[in-house]
Design a protein around this motif. Sequence first.
Motif, PDB file in Angstrom:
ATOM      1  N   ALA A 180     -43.372  67.044  61.269  1.00 60.11           N
ATOM      2  CA  ALA A 180     -42.729  65.900  60.599  1.00 60.11           C
ATOM      3  C   ALA A 180     -41.325  66.274  60.136  1.00 60.11           C
ATOM      4  O   ALA A 180     -40.375  65.502  60.294  1.00 60.11           O
ATOM      5  CB  ALA A 180     -43.573  65.439  59.417  1.00 60.11           C
ATOM      6  N   LYS A 181     -41.189  67.460  59.565  1.00 53.88           N
ATOM      7  CA  LYS A 181     -39.885  67.864  59.048  1.00 53.88           C
ATOM      8  C   LYS A 181     -38.872  68.072  60.173  1.00 53.88           C
ATOM      9  O   LYS A 181     -37.688  67.839  59.987  1.00 53.88           O
ATOM     10  CB  LYS A 181     -40.014  69.146  58.229  1.00 53.88           C
ATOM     11  N   THR A 182     -39.329  68.544  61.321  1.00 52.63           N
ATOM     12  CA  THR A 182     -38.395  68.835  62.402  1.00 52.63           C
ATOM     13  C   THR A 182     -38.199  67.639  63.316  1.00 52.63           C
ATOM     14  O   THR A 182     -37.081  67.224  63.580  1.00 52.63           O
ATOM     15  CB  THR A 182     -38.857  70.048  63.230  1.00 52.63           C
ATOM     16  N   GLU A 183     -39.275  67.050  63.789  1.00 53.72           N
ATOM     17  CA  GLU A 183     -39.166  65.960  64.764  1.00 53.72           C
ATOM     18  C   GLU A 183     -39.179  64.576  64.118  1.00 53.72           C
ATOM     19  O   GLU A 183     -38.924  63.571  64.795  1.00 53.72           O
ATOM     20  CB  GLU A 183     -40.288  66.065  65.802  1.00 53.72           C
ATOM     21  N   GLY A 184     -39.506  64.518  62.808  1.00 56.84           N
ATOM     22  CA  GLY A 184     -39.466  63.239  62.109  1.00 56.84           C
ATOM     23  C   GLY A 184     -40.693  62.381  62.307  1.00 56.84           C
ATOM     24  O   GLY A 184     -40.777  61.290  61.756  1.00 56.84           O
ATOM     25  N   ILE A 185     -41.642  62.861  63.081  1.00 54.09           N
ATOM     26  CA  ILE A 185     -42.822  62.057  63.430  1.00 54.09           C
ATOM     27  C   ILE A 185     -44.040  62.542  62.653  1.00 54.09           C
ATOM     28  O   ILE A 185     -44.337  63.732  62.637  1.00 54.09           O
ATOM     29  CB  ILE A 185     -43.100  62.156  64.946  1.00 54.09           C
ATOM     30  N   ARG A 209     -35.830  70.102  68.154  1.00 54.41           N
ATOM     31  CA  ARG A 209     -35.679  70.564  66.766  1.00 54.41           C
ATOM     32  C   ARG A 209     -36.791  71.512  66.369  1.00 54.41           C
ATOM     33  O   ARG A 209     -36.568  72.462  65.629  1.00 54.41           O
ATOM     34  CB  ARG A 209     -35.673  69.357  65.815  1.00 54.41           C
TER      35      ARG A 209
END
Lengths: 441, 441
Positions: free
Chosen positions: A377-382, A90
Amino acid sequence: MAIPRDARITLDPEEIPKRWYNLAADLPEIKPPLNPVTKEPAKPQDFEAIFCKPIIQQEASTERYIDIPEEVRDNLVALNRPSPLQRAYRLERYLKTPAKIYFKREDTSPLGSHKGNTALAQAYYNAESGIHTLTTETGAGQWGTALAMVSNLFDIDTTVFMVKGSYNQKPFRKTLMHMYGAEVYASPSEYTEFGKKILKEHPDTTGSLGIAISEACELAMKDEGTCYALGSVLNHVMLHQTVIGEEAMLQMQKAEITPDYMIACVGGGSNFAGFTFPMMHEKIKGRSETEIIAVEPKAAPSLTEGEFRYDYGDTAGVTPLLMMYTLGSEFIPKSIHAGGLRYHGMSPLVSAAYDQNLLTAVAYDQTETFEAGVTFAKTEGIVAAPESCHAIKAAIDKALECKATGEEKTIVFCLSGHGFLDLYGYDQYLEGTMQSSSIDN
Amino acid sequence: MAIPRDARITLDPEEIPKRWYNLAADLPEIKPPLNPVTKEPAKPQDFEAIFCKPIIQQEASTERYIDIPEEVRDNLVALNRPSPLQRAYRLERYLKTPAKIYFKREDTSPLGSHKGNTALAQAYYNAESGIHTLTTETGAGQWGTALAMVSNLFDIDTTVFMVKGSYNQKPFRKTLMHMYGAEVYASPSEYTEFGKKILKEHPDTTGSLGIAISEACELAMKDEGTCYALGSVLNHVMLHQTVIGEEAMLQMQKAEITPDYMIACVGGGSNFAGFTFPMMHEKIKGRSETEIIAVEPKAAPSLTEGEFRYDYGDTAGVTPLLMMYTLGSEFIPKSIHAGGLRYHGMSPLVSAAYDQNLLTAVAYDQTETFEAGVTFAKTEGIVAAPESCHAIKAAIDKALECKATGEEKTIVFCLSGHGFLDLYGYDQYLEGTMQSSSIDN
């Protein structure tokens, strides 16, 4: 927007590495530590006041591989090892880059960072040596948390000196260490002679890792059953962390990944060393052309702005002198710096490798690293640790270079930890109140 | 003190379940929701003001299995699914119990809890239906965080009403939702008519989930492109969460584990349902004698002290009436309660199953659940969410019963999330300032 189910490259618990790789075997010209009083090369007994014998042996070892005790390997399972190597599909799509981006996930440890890998080994050897208490320093809190937790597993008590700036900014790190049963003092503290001295001279100081190390060492020197544990910098710590890189090498081999870049953040150097030393071995042997990149904060840029010379590991000058890139043992980073990686010096092994051009280094301001963290964070959620955001920023920059040139390079970085306990810094960044923390600003 | 390397039972990404299990197919006597105005059984169109059509269809479905869209399965990888089933060897040894204790790890999601499983499905169906904004409520913050993150993956905006007590106690949850790009309001807020009304009547209220739901629904009703997303209670949420239990069933089958007890905490019921419904199916078919235990806080004991009757899902009374165990839609838990699970009602499916004796329920005070959480952290190294500590407490109690009787029973519980963002409660517990939050105290 789906990601393929092969995004995660996992290993079985049986594939946890059986031995650590020791870069000292392949860097013959490294200079030994010096006794802080005589300035002569330090002897093993110079370390006995603060370390147990197996640790001292590893610190001086030039064996290429050292077997990992089975009990340590077993316990690495409790740290969720082996950790995944994951493709950031992502993030790639968001950047519109032809580059492939992978990251090694040290955030999956229940401790939230890579620090448990050496904490476990150190607690094991100290328990084997009959030590009942370990003392240590911690900056952002990752290391203190890790040592507090694993000491528990070996019935060892832990006393942690936490840099005062972090202690006040991150009260929940203290809660976490308390939960694991550790005693925690804000450093400089009234609990040691050196702490009292600093407080008298600089009552308003927010502390530094160098000061906290001095306090922890003072306690270890006072009592035979107490040893000191360091979370970075020294050779044995780099050694223990190579489980990261050994796993990554196996994962890359299995998934047929040949990295053009391997990237990790550096403070004292431990996640960087652990992640990249096995590949550095391949470079030294002429079997790899991977560019290895160390990323440091402009707030404490020991590689890019420091000098390569002998210096103390702590502020009081009680540790042996180490040959390393250093900003000077009296260096204290700006208090507004939120991102860890606050140490004045650099691991002697990483320093020697840098001196021998086995790696390149780059420094970033904290604001641009938090920006990279938010993108991740926005793309990989981490939610990445602020330290890890330095590696993310460098990976994004390389990916954008590939976008400009059209090259399909492969970038692999180390996500050294998660940032659930570092949201203070993210909050400052998101609210627009974060300042530059570069030393030249 | 080592733990065997087989402690973790993992699955490959390809083994992510292909379909959700719908308990409604096997509970024929469940009573339908009622229209809040006419009090007649609600029609699909009664839900259209707040939900998209695929969600409404799932809510009313009595099909036993519903296929999981491939795009949802792919994205479940990003939530680190399949999640491990792990044996708590160290906890067993600490308790000196002959029982075997396993736990299903929903803490390994980058979101820190199980909430992403349904957030992902809901965001997917809403995106497919052309919805541009999702509104929701959140209590402790797990759900709002999950929805904010996954909405991102589908280019949907998110507005979150966060219970004011939590908003003030847990500022970093807000930071996290901001990082993922969501708008976050402390509820009751000035942003809705209902929020304004409550603030006028109760200016000092710390809010409740019921109030926050009313505010979120109000927004959804105002705009066609905006839908509401609920993180628990409703049938479609329970459905989406069954990936937990389907994975656990496969893991138990592979490792030849036959549980005597399956235990999960309950607030609205979603992690409990997800974890236990596939086993409940086996019980209904006469193929399992596993005792299924729901654990709730004494601060909001809907199963053990509530009534089984029709009630509103929210405080304003705008949602359909649901047949459920409820403490009354005007119920507000004590503000000192730190542990999530604050909802006044219970999932209609869980309620119906409880009414039909498919599960037992037990309630604990928050102090004893945090005590269990500290024991778990010290032994297993994992900081559990306060919600999950309820399940841990029940598992420990069952293990201690086994110690007393000498029975080697097998206990499997759901660790619904980690507690890195809930250290405030742990700090209160460790400092001895935590009070009982039972409603009868």
